[in-house]
Design an enzyme around this catalytic site. Sequence first.
Site, PDB file in Angstrom:
ATOM      1  N   ASN A 151       0.848  -1.201   0.000  1.00  0.00           N
ATOM      2  CA  ASN A 151       0.000   0.000   0.000  1.00  0.00           C
ATOM      3  C   ASN A 151       0.878   1.245   0.000  1.00  0.00           C
ATOM      4  O   ASN A 151       2.104   1.155  -0.016  1.00  0.00           O
ATOM      5  CB  ASN A 151      -0.956  -0.026   1.194  1.00  0.00           C
ATOM      6  CG  ASN A 151      -0.192  -0.099   2.497  1.00  0.00           C
ATOM      7  OD1 ASN A 151       0.561   0.795   2.831  1.00  0.00           O
ATOM      8  ND2 ASN A 151      -0.358  -1.195   3.233  1.00  0.00           N
ATOM      9  N   ASP A 159      -4.376  -6.296   5.386  1.00  0.00           N
ATOM     10  CA  ASP A 159      -5.349  -7.134   6.086  1.00  0.00           C
ATOM     11  C   ASP A 159      -5.316  -8.567   5.566  1.00  0.00           C
ATOM     12  O   ASP A 159      -5.700  -9.489   6.267  1.00  0.00           O
ATOM     13  CB  ASP A 159      -6.760  -6.545   5.918  1.00  0.00           C
ATOM     14  CG  ASP A 159      -6.919  -5.252   6.711  1.00  0.00           C
ATOM     15  OD1 ASP A 159      -6.298  -5.141   7.776  1.00  0.00           O
ATOM     16  OD2 ASP A 159      -7.653  -4.346   6.243  1.00  0.00           O
ATOM     17  N   PRO A 204      -3.072 -11.850  10.729  1.00  0.00           N
ATOM     18  CA  PRO A 204      -3.426 -11.563  12.126  1.00  0.00           C
ATOM     19  C   PRO A 204      -3.556 -10.053  12.321  1.00  0.00           C
ATOM     20  O   PRO A 204      -2.824  -9.284  11.697  1.00  0.00           O
ATOM     21  CB  PRO A 204      -2.234 -12.105  12.923  1.00  0.00           C
ATOM     22  CG  PRO A 204      -1.143 -12.344  11.938  1.00  0.00           C
ATOM     23  CD  PRO A 204      -1.765 -12.464  10.577  1.00  0.00           C
ATOM     24  N   ASP A 205      -4.509  -9.640  13.136  1.00  0.00           N
ATOM     25  CA  ASP A 205      -4.636  -8.221  13.472  1.00  0.00           C
ATOM     26  C   ASP A 205      -3.693  -7.960  14.657  1.00  0.00           C
ATOM     27  O   ASP A 205      -3.993  -8.322  15.798  1.00  0.00           O
ATOM     28  CB  ASP A 205      -6.088  -7.882  13.829  1.00  0.00           C
ATOM     29  CG  ASP A 205      -6.270  -6.383  13.990  1.00  0.00           C
ATOM     30  OD1 ASP A 205      -5.395  -5.737  14.595  1.00  0.00           O
ATOM     31  OD2 ASP A 205      -7.291  -5.850  13.498  1.00  0.00           O
ATOM     32  N   ILE A 206      -2.555  -7.384  14.357  1.00  0.00           N
ATOM     33  CA  ILE A 206      -1.488  -7.236  15.367  1.00  0.00           C
ATOM     34  C   ILE A 206      -1.987  -6.434  16.565  1.00  0.00           C
ATOM     35  O   ILE A 206      -1.810  -6.820  17.726  1.00  0.00           O
ATOM     36  CB  ILE A 206      -0.246  -6.557  14.733  1.00  0.00           C
ATOM     37  CG1 ILE A 206       0.219  -7.377  13.528  1.00  0.00           C
ATOM     38  CG2 ILE A 206       0.867  -6.401  15.762  1.00  0.00           C
ATOM     39  CD1 ILE A 206       1.253  -6.683  12.654  1.00  0.00           C
ATOM     40  N   PHE A 248      -4.440   3.403  14.961  1.00  0.00           N
ATOM     41  CA  PHE A 248      -4.692   4.414  13.938  1.00  0.00           C
ATOM     42  C   PHE A 248      -5.879   3.964  13.090  1.00  0.00           C
ATOM     43  O   PHE A 248      -6.125   2.762  12.945  1.00  0.00           O
ATOM     44  CB  PHE A 248      -3.463   4.592  13.032  1.00  0.00           C
ATOM     45  CG  PHE A 248      -2.549   5.666  13.530  1.00  0.00           C
ATOM     46  CD1 PHE A 248      -1.739   5.445  14.629  1.00  0.00           C
ATOM     47  CD2 PHE A 248      -2.520   6.920  12.914  1.00  0.00           C
ATOM     48  CE1 PHE A 248      -0.903   6.445  15.108  1.00  0.00           C
ATOM     49  CE2 PHE A 248      -1.694   7.927  13.380  1.00  0.00           C
ATOM     50  CZ  PHE A 248      -0.881   7.691  14.480  1.00  0.00           C
ATOM     51  N   LYS A 254     -13.698   1.170  15.989  1.00  0.00           N
ATOM     52  CA  LYS A 254     -12.433   0.407  16.107  1.00  0.00           C
ATOM     53  C   LYS A 254     -11.878   0.493  17.524  1.00  0.00           C
ATOM     54  O   LYS A 254     -11.307  -0.478  18.026  1.00  0.00           O
ATOM     55  CB  LYS A 254     -11.403   0.949  15.108  1.00  0.00           C
ATOM     56  CG  LYS A 254     -11.680   0.493  13.702  1.00  0.00           C
ATOM     57  CD  LYS A 254     -10.753   1.100  12.662  1.00  0.00           C
ATOM     58  CE  LYS A 254     -11.304   0.794  11.272  1.00  0.00           C
ATOM     59  NZ  LYS A 254     -10.640   1.517  10.211  1.00  0.00           N
ATOM     60  N   LYS A 278     -11.459  -3.158  19.138  1.00  0.00           N
ATOM     61  CA  LYS A 278     -10.088  -3.633  19.428  1.00  0.00           C
ATOM     62  C   LYS A 278      -9.687  -3.351  20.867  1.00  0.00           C
ATOM     63  O   LYS A 278      -8.539  -3.578  21.228  1.00  0.00           O
ATOM     64  CB  LYS A 278      -9.100  -2.981  18.454  1.00  0.00           C
ATOM     65  CG  LYS A 278      -9.365  -3.316  16.995  1.00  0.00           C
ATOM     66  CD  LYS A 278      -8.163  -3.040  16.110  1.00  0.00           C
ATOM     67  CE  LYS A 278      -8.556  -3.165  14.634  1.00  0.00           C
ATOM     68  NZ  LYS A 278      -7.405  -3.199  13.743  1.00  0.00           N
TER      69      LYS A 278
END
Length: 401
Positions: free
Chosen positions: A210, A279, A305-307, A323, A337, A341
Amino acid sequence: MQLLGNRKILLGITGGIAAYKAAELVRLLTRAGAEVRVVMTPAAQEFVQPLTYQALSGHRVYTDLFDAEAESAMDHIELARWCDLLVVAPASADFLGKMSAGYADNLLLTLCLASKQPVAVAPAMNQQMFANPATRDNLRQLIGRGVLVWGPDEGEQACGDVGPGRMLEPAQLLNNILSQFGPGKLDGVRLLLTAGPTREPIDPVRYISNRSSGKMGYAIAEAAMKQGARVTLVSGPVFLAPPFGVELVAVESAQQMYEAVMGEVADCEIFIACAAVSDYRVAETAQHKIKKTGEVLTLQLVPNPDILAEVSALQARPFCVGFAAETENLEQYARGKLQQKNLDMIAANRVGSAGSGFEADFNQLEVYWIDGGQSIEHAGKSEVAKQLIDLIAERYTRARS
Ligand code: CTP
């Protein structure tokens, strides 16, 4: 009195009658515990002998850009990195003009260009020279670039004129220097940060990534360092040099970033997830370069994995800051979020608008926590980072007490 214990001050002296007052400043700084190195321009040496400052600072005085002996002891780039603060006092009109134009034709000007540390100047000149629009423009430019301008004072001048142009008194300059080194808001706090993009390999030569440049994350690492934090930066591939003093762990893929973070997190008190993590990754990376066939090619993607979510779910979790990059419904999505999270704070920015966000040098943030929020106005990324770190330090200190 060790108010400046271990602080390293590089004092630049330029040509002006106020050069004799700089001797008193060297004395005050060393008495306050600072380590002082003096650099003189050729014009300064017309007013005072280098030996004066050598005797007061206890170190040789640097005068020459091409002095092989001095360069072998500590070259000019090392000297620029060595200091915590570079103060030019007195700063003559000529020096300020050259500095604002980016000249590097003497050692002190070179150091001003090469230093990443804060630079302060204490102008000293005849009142008419100070009033001249050329001098005013130069000072405005320098202020715009973050140079600290201390003074000048008003009063009777060496030439007999009366008006603004006198260098601030050494005691006042000492005070200004002291105020630069107030206690750090994150002294000794271990801070872990992710930054940059990730690269998800498709085959040995291709990847999915990205537009993240890493600039925001690197600026945050630097701002945290300046507040005394011990920073570990887990970074995806970027074209940036890590801030001096930050421990860098370089990774490529989201999986590598995840593993690096999990390896470091046990020791950290604050975690900031600034990276633009992919993602998804390609389900099976091809062993060899994929050849074109003319047929439709489908890549199967599986979630990474969502760190951030994994870190915040740890039992002994650090203070977690995320962020959110959004193109619409900023507050609603960001707060979503924050809750999903289980974060302490989230910094949201609008992407897709020109002039901020990905790749830009500027940014603007809306920061939210469960029962509040604050805006950080549009500014250079290092200023935005500084304000964000101030806010994180405030919320973190409150959460701990
Ligand atoms: N993050 C992470 N690991 C991931 C994905 C995101 O640590 N695999 C972190 C980012 O560093 C950032 C935050 O999570 O702090 C972004 O949250 P996310 O929900 O992934 O944002 P978007 O990708 O923008 O989500 P969406 O596409 O749902 O808007």
